[in-house]
Write a protein that holds these residues in place. Sequence first.
Motif, PDB file in Angstrom:
ATOM      1  N   ALA A 178      -2.309   5.332  -7.050  1.00 38.61           N
ATOM      2  CA  ALA A 178      -2.672   6.736  -7.248  1.00 38.61           C
ATOM      3  C   ALA A 178      -2.850   7.507  -5.941  1.00 38.61           C
ATOM      4  O   ALA A 178      -2.324   8.620  -5.788  1.00 38.61           O
ATOM      5  N   ALA A 179      -3.595   6.945  -4.982  1.00 41.83           N
ATOM      6  CA  ALA A 179      -3.832   7.664  -3.723  1.00 41.83           C
ATOM      7  C   ALA A 179      -2.536   7.837  -2.943  1.00 41.83           C
ATOM      8  O   ALA A 179      -2.236   8.932  -2.437  1.00 41.83           O
ATOM      9  N   ASN A 180      -1.749   6.769  -2.843  1.00 40.95           N
ATOM     10  CA  ASN A 180      -0.467   6.855  -2.149  1.00 40.95           C
ATOM     11  C   ASN A 180       0.492   7.804  -2.858  1.00 40.95           C
ATOM     12  O   ASN A 180       1.197   8.598  -2.224  1.00 40.95           O
ATOM     13  N   LEU A 210       4.694  -8.169   0.036  1.00 38.86           N
ATOM     14  CA  LEU A 210       5.421  -6.935   0.305  1.00 38.86           C
ATOM     15  C   LEU A 210       4.705  -6.092   1.348  1.00 38.86           C
ATOM     16  O   LEU A 210       5.317  -5.542   2.254  1.00 38.86           O
ATOM     17  N   ARG A 211       3.377  -6.005   1.232  1.00 35.63           N
ATOM     18  CA  ARG A 211       2.632  -5.168   2.163  1.00 35.63           C
ATOM     19  C   ARG A 211       2.605  -5.780   3.551  1.00 35.63           C
ATOM     20  O   ARG A 211       2.681  -5.083   4.554  1.00 35.63           O
ATOM     21  N   ALA A 212       2.491  -7.106   3.624  1.00 40.03           N
ATOM     22  CA  ALA A 212       2.495  -7.759   4.924  1.00 40.03           C
ATOM     23  C   ALA A 212       3.822  -7.564   5.630  1.00 40.03           C
ATOM     24  O   ALA A 212       3.887  -7.266   6.826  1.00 40.03           O
ATOM     25  N   VAL A 232       7.034  -2.317  -6.543  1.00 34.95           N
ATOM     26  CA  VAL A 232       8.261  -1.524  -6.415  1.00 34.95           C
ATOM     27  C   VAL A 232       7.989  -0.234  -5.659  1.00 34.95           C
ATOM     28  O   VAL A 232       8.787   0.189  -4.807  1.00 34.95           O
ATOM     29  N   PHE A 233       6.874   0.411  -5.951  1.00 32.75           N
ATOM     30  CA  PHE A 233       6.519   1.646  -5.245  1.00 32.75           C
ATOM     31  C   PHE A 233       6.453   1.396  -3.742  1.00 32.75           C
ATOM     32  O   PHE A 233       7.067   2.124  -2.940  1.00 32.75           O
ATOM     33  N   VAL A 234       5.726   0.362  -3.336  1.00 32.74           N
ATOM     34  CA  VAL A 234       5.555   0.070  -1.908  1.00 32.74           C
ATOM     35  C   VAL A 234       6.875  -0.363  -1.272  1.00 32.74           C
ATOM     36  O   VAL A 234       7.247   0.106  -0.188  1.00 32.74           O
ATOM     37  N   ALA A 271       2.802   1.937   5.204  1.00 33.24           N
ATOM     38  CA  ALA A 271       3.132   1.738   3.800  1.00 33.24           C
ATOM     39  C   ALA A 271       3.891   2.921   3.225  1.00 33.24           C
ATOM     40  O   ALA A 271       4.584   2.791   2.246  1.00 33.24           O
ATOM     41  N   LEU A 272       3.755   4.087   3.844  1.00 32.86           N
ATOM     42  CA  LEU A 272       4.412   5.278   3.332  1.00 32.86           C
ATOM     43  C   LEU A 272       5.394   5.821   4.356  1.00 32.86           C
ATOM     44  O   LEU A 272       5.088   5.908   5.541  1.00 32.86           O
ATOM     45  N   TRP A 273       6.584   6.183   3.860  1.00 36.03           N
ATOM     46  CA  TRP A 273       7.556   6.813   4.750  1.00 36.03           C
ATOM     47  C   TRP A 273       7.065   8.183   5.161  1.00 36.03           C
ATOM     48  O   TRP A 273       6.529   8.941   4.366  1.00 36.03           O
TER      49      TRP A 273
END
Length: 262
Positions: free
Chosen positions: A57-59, A2-4, A239-241, A13-15
Amino acid sequence: MLRAAACAVAGAALWRPQPARAEVIDLNDAINQAGRQRMLSQRMAKAWLALAQGVEAANARQVLDRSVALFERQLGDLRAYAPNAELRTTYAQLEAAWAGYRAALLAPPAPAAAPALLQADARVLALAHQGTVQYESAQARPVGHLVNLAGRQRMLSQRMAKFYLAAALPEGGATAQAEIAQARGEFLQAMQTLRGAPQATQRIQDELQIADGQWVFFEAALRRIQPGGTPGAKPLSDVFVASENLLSVMDRVTGLYAALKA
């Protein structure tokens, strides 16, 4: 995986929203921002639930803090721009509902507080949707509906992720699965409408194709929920990512529709 895929397609990774403007520029932009408020109501709850369970947590902290700030800024802009009394009333009500939701969001995240938080987020979502529909009515052109519809896809991506995280809480599974199933159906139906719209430019079609690719990853992560059980930490993180990646693409699609003048 998912991250790749996220790095290859979305680049982050974050909108993150487009650079902030001081005000709403026109009715299409108002529909876009009003619809973004719907999304933020769900994204903030998603981030809070992640923090309550120690997921990303950080994201999640970054998502929550930035989303609260953006919601407040847009709320002021949309209320100031409101062209009629009906909209001004809606945004006054939304401001009042936001005060309670904001207080819940900023309290230390804990699973026991989740039911009250989800009730507050539902009230904010309903009023944010009401404002979006009213702005669409004020615009009164077909493109306004497409901006609203594309913008609602952002909200559905976050709503599905929120309920997936809620399913990991005691007694949250059955309701969460029903909500995810309903949102999934609405998302797929709207994608068909957006692809088939005569206003969809080639660039919009290209972005929708990217969204289809991101949906594959997101849906695969969503399907890891088990009836009668709760997902583990890895599925929750996936799911979060994945929801952030899908959000990024659908926000671009909404912006492209909002830029159309026909």
